[in-house]
Design an enzyme around this catalytic site. Structure first.
Site, PDB file in Angstrom:
ATOM      1  N   GLU A 163       0.825  -1.206   0.000  1.00 54.05           N
ATOM      2  CA  GLU A 163       0.000   0.000   0.000  1.00 54.05           C
ATOM      3  C   GLU A 163       0.863   1.261   0.000  1.00 54.05           C
ATOM      4  OE1 GLU A 163      -3.294   1.832   3.170  1.00 54.05           O
ATOM      5  OE2 GLU A 163      -1.968   0.169   3.742  1.00 54.05           O
ATOM      6  N   LEU A 175       1.217   4.759   1.390  1.00 55.80           N
ATOM      7  CA  LEU A 175       0.691   5.463   2.555  1.00 55.80           C
ATOM      8  C   LEU A 175       0.990   6.956   2.464  1.00 55.80           C
ATOM      9  CD1 LEU A 175       1.810   2.930   5.304  1.00 55.80           C
ATOM     10  CD2 LEU A 175      -0.522   3.321   4.493  1.00 55.80           C
ATOM     11  N   ASP A 217      14.867  -3.004  12.552  1.00 56.67           N
ATOM     12  CA  ASP A 217      15.665  -1.991  11.859  1.00 56.67           C
ATOM     13  C   ASP A 217      14.968  -0.642  12.019  1.00 56.67           C
ATOM     14  OD1 ASP A 217      17.653  -0.815  10.355  1.00 56.67           O
ATOM     15  OD2 ASP A 217      16.851  -1.459   8.416  1.00 56.67           O
TER      16      ASP A 217
END
Length: 268
Positions: free
Chosen positions: A80, A82, A178
């Protein structure tokens, strides 16, 4: 890059209209695609797209923000797109809530359901019941022999002290793995997604240490995250050593001084 964009469009059943390179990926190619029907998505290459897709799903399942996986195959991940019209400087509090939500998900032990690699560096995620042993044998120890001999000897000394420096059995929280500012997407004053994960279950302080490696979270982040256990500042450089060693091996000797500094802060 066109081939990656075309592959992503095909995976979500669309016709490619336009593709734009997304900068910031050091180890993967990333493009933003627009389809003829107006849909947009992010397409990412990589050695293990299905692994990353599973991690994004795991993050989302906790209630923490992550982009939805739209499609995946053995070579391509489509996620997606965003909104990112904000700055983390206005969203530290919301990030604290998001990371606390993520860490609220507990695993059975330390590790992950599979090992994976970051570039040419293998990341060993075999399950372990002993946190200091996990950090010694599967995070710090494997870098010995791949770096300067004097740094390796200091890592040896630190590894020998980990049982007294780290808690034996902290809650095995789901880690992003991370967590730095570049992997946090923000719109206005809230976090829309945690991206590029390297998930496993471990001590939640690992993510907090990583977030503090290349910047400093605002006070509101820690207030929203919750009370830290005593001794976090002493453990912080030990946890920061792993990403520093990864950077040293992946990107070269420019990171040797960072490793040296963190070893000194850790007392070796």
């Amino acid at each position: 890059m066109n081939a990656l964009a075309e592959a992503g469009a095909a995976l979500i059943g669309g016709v490619l209209d336009h593709a734009t390179t997304v900068h910031g990926g050091d180890l993967s190619d990333v493009v933003l695609i627009r389809l003829a029907d107006g849909r947009e998505a992010v397409v990412k290459s990589g050695p293990a797209p299905r692994t990353e897709a599973a991690m994004l799903a795991a993050i989302s399942a906790t209630g923490a923000p992550a982009p939805a996986v739209l499609a995946v195959d053995d070579r391509t991940l489509v996620i997606e797109q965003l909104p990112t019209r904000g700055s983390l400087s206005y969203a530290w509090e919301n990030l604290g809530v998001a990371v606390a939500t993520l860490h609220g998900a507990q695993g059975p032990r330390y590790g992950w359901r599979e090992s994976y690699a970051c570039g040419l560096v293998r990341i060993d995620n075999r399950w372990s019941e002993d946190w200091p042993a996990f950090w010694a044998e599967q995070r710090l120890g494997p870098h010995r022999g791949h770096i300067d001999a004097s740094l390796s000897r200091r890592i040896d000394r630190l590894v020998g002290r980990l049982p007294e420096l780290l808690p034996a059995t902290p809650e095995p929280a789901l880690l992003h793995g991370d967590l730095w500012s570049g992997n946090v997407l923000v719109d206005h004053d809230h976090v829309t997604g945690l991206i590029d994960p390297a998930c496993y279950y471990g001590h939640g302080e690992v993510d907090l240490a990583m977030l503090s490696l290349f910047g400093q979270p605002g006070r509101s982040f820690f207030d929203a995250y919750g009370t830290l256990d005593p001794g976090f500042e002493q453990r912080r450089p030990i946890y920061q050593l792993w990403p520093a060693l990864m950077h040293l091996r992946l990107f070269g000797v420019g990171y040797a001084s960072l490793v040296d500094r963190l070893l000194r802060e850790a007392g070796v």
